[in-house]
Design an enzyme around this catalytic site. Structure first.
Site, short mmCIF file in Angstrom:
data_model
loop_
_atom_site.label_atom_id
_atom_site.label_comp_id
_atom_site.label_asym_id
_atom_site.label_seq_id
_atom_site.Cartn_x
_atom_site.Cartn_y
_atom_site.Cartn_z
N CYS A 51 0.81 -1.22 0.00
CA CYS A 51 0.00 0.00 0.00
C CYS A 51 0.84 1.26 0.00
O CYS A 51 0.34 2.35 -0.28
CB CYS A 51 -0.95 -0.01 1.19
SG CYS A 51 -2.12 -1.37 1.06
N HIS A 56 -3.65 6.99 2.20
CA HIS A 56 -3.95 5.68 1.64
C HIS A 56 -5.36 5.30 2.09
O HIS A 56 -5.74 5.53 3.24
CB HIS A 56 -2.93 4.66 2.14
CG HIS A 56 -3.32 3.25 1.82
ND1 HIS A 56 -3.61 2.85 0.54
CD2 HIS A 56 -3.49 2.16 2.61
CE1 HIS A 56 -3.94 1.57 0.55
NE2 HIS A 56 -3.88 1.13 1.80
N ASN A 116 -10.05 -0.54 -1.02
CA ASN A 116 -8.59 -0.44 -0.95
C ASN A 116 -7.99 -0.98 -2.24
O ASN A 116 -8.02 -2.19 -2.48
CB ASN A 116 -8.11 -1.24 0.27
CG ASN A 116 -6.61 -1.13 0.50
OD1 ASN A 116 -5.87 -0.64 -0.36
ND2 ASN A 116 -6.17 -1.61 1.65
#
Ligand code: UT7
Length: 337
Positions: free
Chosen positions: A114, A255, A285
């Site tokens: 990520c 994020h 995500n």
């Protein structure tokens, strides 16, 4: 000696059309729309039905090139951040290079989950700042649906597919571009978020497939606890290092893993919710794509403007985390898409 700064001079994204909603997931696993929304903030995510990560990255870069008005042959370097490469080798960067016809570029991948986009952005900026190269494309792309177990309610509600890219070029004015960054890793966190199978430690076998080693494993609670501290700490650090208060920051681009982590980071920075880019509700995500996907959407609709001070922050598998301060140099395109 004058400072060359790397500025973002182009941006583009691609999200597949197919939507997987919370209502769809209610039919697949034992979950509810209410649980997903209150625990994560996610309402729906996108799924790439045909194609690979490179296809999404190529489309994101093509959109960027169109807006910037340059051809693929002008690109010097392509850096792809991904944990879902088309295959182990060749690099997805090389596959993307071929797909878009970036004949003069050199290309490679980086793996930082990520935080992949942030790591790649900082790395790409070095090539510009040294004067070695002038046009570096950094793209974050992940087809998370290819490594998601849609019978595991702990993970299948979280992830989606997308890609987004930025172009880095030398800034005409050194008050614009990448102004600061702090990056971190802590390998002791590896045990809480990983995909066990397929690599040299656990090559693919019938057993690895039977044991579901080719899917994401996450101890959500363990990751949550450190992510919430890690992302807030690094964002605060970036502000302190640059003598910024909440009032000086135009946008936080976090994020997009969980709305609760995002809210905690914004609150530690003293930022109003109106200054936080959030699209986790629409995409879930998307790993390496989350941050540039926000930048691209907010730039396209005119909310992200030239001169804005933008703090980027990420936390992910590794553990890897980091923060960066950008002064946005691209003029807004207005409402066109
Ligand atoms: O992007 C890379 C970094 N990753 C992250 O930042 C993710 C960090 N972690 C998280 O975002 C959260 O931990 C999750 C969203 C993954 C989970 O939320 P949570 O509040 O930590 O829930 P939990 O894992 O502690 O689970 C609470 C309960 C459990 O039931 P029991 O044991 O209390 O009876 C789970 O089995 O919720 C249950 N549960 C679900 N229930 C309905 C877990 N998943 C689901 C689900 N639907 N999809």
């Amino acid at each position: 000696m004058s400072t060359i700064r790397a500025a973002v001079t182009g941006v583009g994204h691609y999200a597949p059309e197919k939507i997987l909603s919370n209502a769809d997931l209610e039919k697949m696993v034992d979950t509810t729309d209410e649980w997903i929304r209150t625990r994560t903030g996610i309402r729906e995510r996108r799924i790439l039905e045909n194609g690979a990560t490179s296809d999404m990255c190529a489309k994101a870069i093509e959109s960027l090139l169109k807006h910037r008005g340059i051809s693929a042959e002008e690109i010097d370097i392509i850096i792809v951040a991904t944990v879902t490469p088309d295959m182990f080798f060749p690099a997805t960067g090389c596959i993307v290079q071929e797909k878009i016809g970036a004949k003069k570029a050199w290309a490679f991948d980086i793996s930082a989950a990520c935080s992949g986009f942030l790591y790649a952005l900082v790395m790409g900026a070095q090539f510009v700042e040294t004067g070695a190269y002038k046009k570096v494309v950094v793209v974050g792309g992940d087809k998370m649906s290819s490594i998601t177990d849609y019978t595991d309610r702990n993970t299948c509600i979280l992830f989606g597919d997308a890609a987004a890219a930025v172009l880095l070029e030398p800034s005409e004015d050194d008050s614009y571009g990448l102004l600061d960054y702090r990056m971190y890793s802590d390998g002791s966190g590896g045990q809480y978020l990983y995909m066990k199978g397929g690599g040299s430690a656990c090559p693919p076998s019938h057993e690895s497939v039977d044991k579901k080693y080719h899917y994401i494993f996450q101890d959500g609670k363990a990751v949550f606890k450190v992510a919430v501290v890690g992302m807030a700490d690094v964002s605060e650090e970036i502000m302190e290092r640059n003598n910024l208060t909440g009032a000086d920051v135009d946008w936080l681009v976090p994020h997009q893993a969980n709305l609760r982590i995002i809210d905690a980071t914004a609150s530690r920075m003293g930022l109003d919710a109106s200054k936080v880019m959030i699209n986790v509700d629409r995409y879930g995500n998307t790993t390496a794509a989350t941050i540039p996907l926000c930048l691209s959407e907010w730039w396209l609709d005119g909310r992200l403007k030239r001169g804005h001070r933008v703090v980027l922050a990420s936390f992910g598998a590794g553990y890897t985390w980091g923060g960066a301060l950008l002064r946005w140099s691209l003029e807004s395109p207005g409402k066109k898409s």
